[in-house]
Design an enzyme around this catalytic site. Sequence first.
Site, PDB file in Angstrom:
ATOM      1  CD  GLU A   1       1.414 -14.969 -21.586  1.00  0.00           C
ATOM      2  OE1 GLU A   1       1.020 -16.136 -21.550  1.00  0.00           O
ATOM      3  OE2 GLU A   1       1.042 -14.095 -20.759  1.00  0.00           O
TER       4      GLU A   1
ATOM      5  CB  THR B   1      -6.905 -16.146  17.739  1.00  0.00           C
ATOM      6  OG1 THR B   1      -6.359 -17.460  17.852  1.00  0.00           O
ATOM      7  CG2 THR B   1      -5.801 -15.183  17.334  1.00  0.00           C
TER       8      THR B   1
END
EC number: 3.5.4.26
Length: 361
Positions: free
Chosen positions: A51, A195
């Site tokens: 805004e 991982t």
Amino acid sequence: MEEYYMKLALDLAKQGEGQTESNPLVGAVVVKDGQIVGMGAHLKYGEAHAEVHAIHMAGAHAEGADIYVTLEPCSHYGKTPPCAELIINSGIKRVFVAMRDPNPLVAGRGISMMKEAGIEVREGILADQAERLNEKFLHFMRTGLPYVTLKAAASLDGKIATSTGDSKWITSEAARQDAQQYRKTHQSILVGVGTVKADNPSLTCRLPNVTKQPVRVILDTVLSIPEDAKVICDQIAPTWIFTTARADEEKKKRLSAFGVNIFTLETERIQIPDVLKILAEEGIMSVYVEGGSAVHGSFVKEGCFQEIIFYFAPKLIGGTHAPSLISGEGFQSMKDVPLLQFTDITQIGRDIKLTAKPTKE
């Protein structure tokens, strides 16, 4: 024309993806006498809101104009002053808001402020699109927990590697590049220590113009992570490790000296709900879970996910001992199995990307 201007505001809001951190994506358009006189978006955390940009661009033309905003203007002082107050002082006569902000600091107060100042406020224009734009932020505000996306890449028969652990590469370069966008739009990337040991990934977003890397979250029950792993040594992004009371205290100290944050859970095993609660307390609103299969299995078993993004390659790996997309205990009864609804099916190069979300229907 109302939907046209709001659609433009939504498109502007997307410019801030991956850069607004704990703030929502917001776009704004100022219109006077059928002409666009101001546009803006919230582009970076701590900087001016949408805004502000739009009204400053409009200048004196804001007097008597309309403003289209994708989310209710804020009513509180944070990193920046309240936008509702700025709108009131600018002389804007009408405000079109796609949806209300569920943030307890706002939650209708911005709209009330503007109405009390005599400004006409209309709500609900393209609300569904506005909801999708900020689904991670909105989920966090409504539940107090991060939005969780499970991501995996597999062969057509659901294997994420061969029986020897070879996984480079199952999917194409195009699919792997596509997956990078989600690293940018999530505040954290989460994997299990398996991982890290298998692939030694950096777990960073490799797209250009990334202003802030996501936090790297590692689940490591006994703190067995190699001390020379990239996520420990490279300092490119913050690394947080969740472990248990079984972890070696001396290793904790050594890892902390590298700048790693260690979170010790007082349980024998790492419980996903506990991890998500702590991440939320640390301000993490979104988690991109990249595996491995046991980690995915834990999130699915606990029902702790809002979206899955799976990439499938037209390959058949086979093998009883080749790891699958999801492992772990699984479900004993079909009535307990989560039902998903496909939200997108896209071909990327030779691969297929499936996106789905849990549904009760």
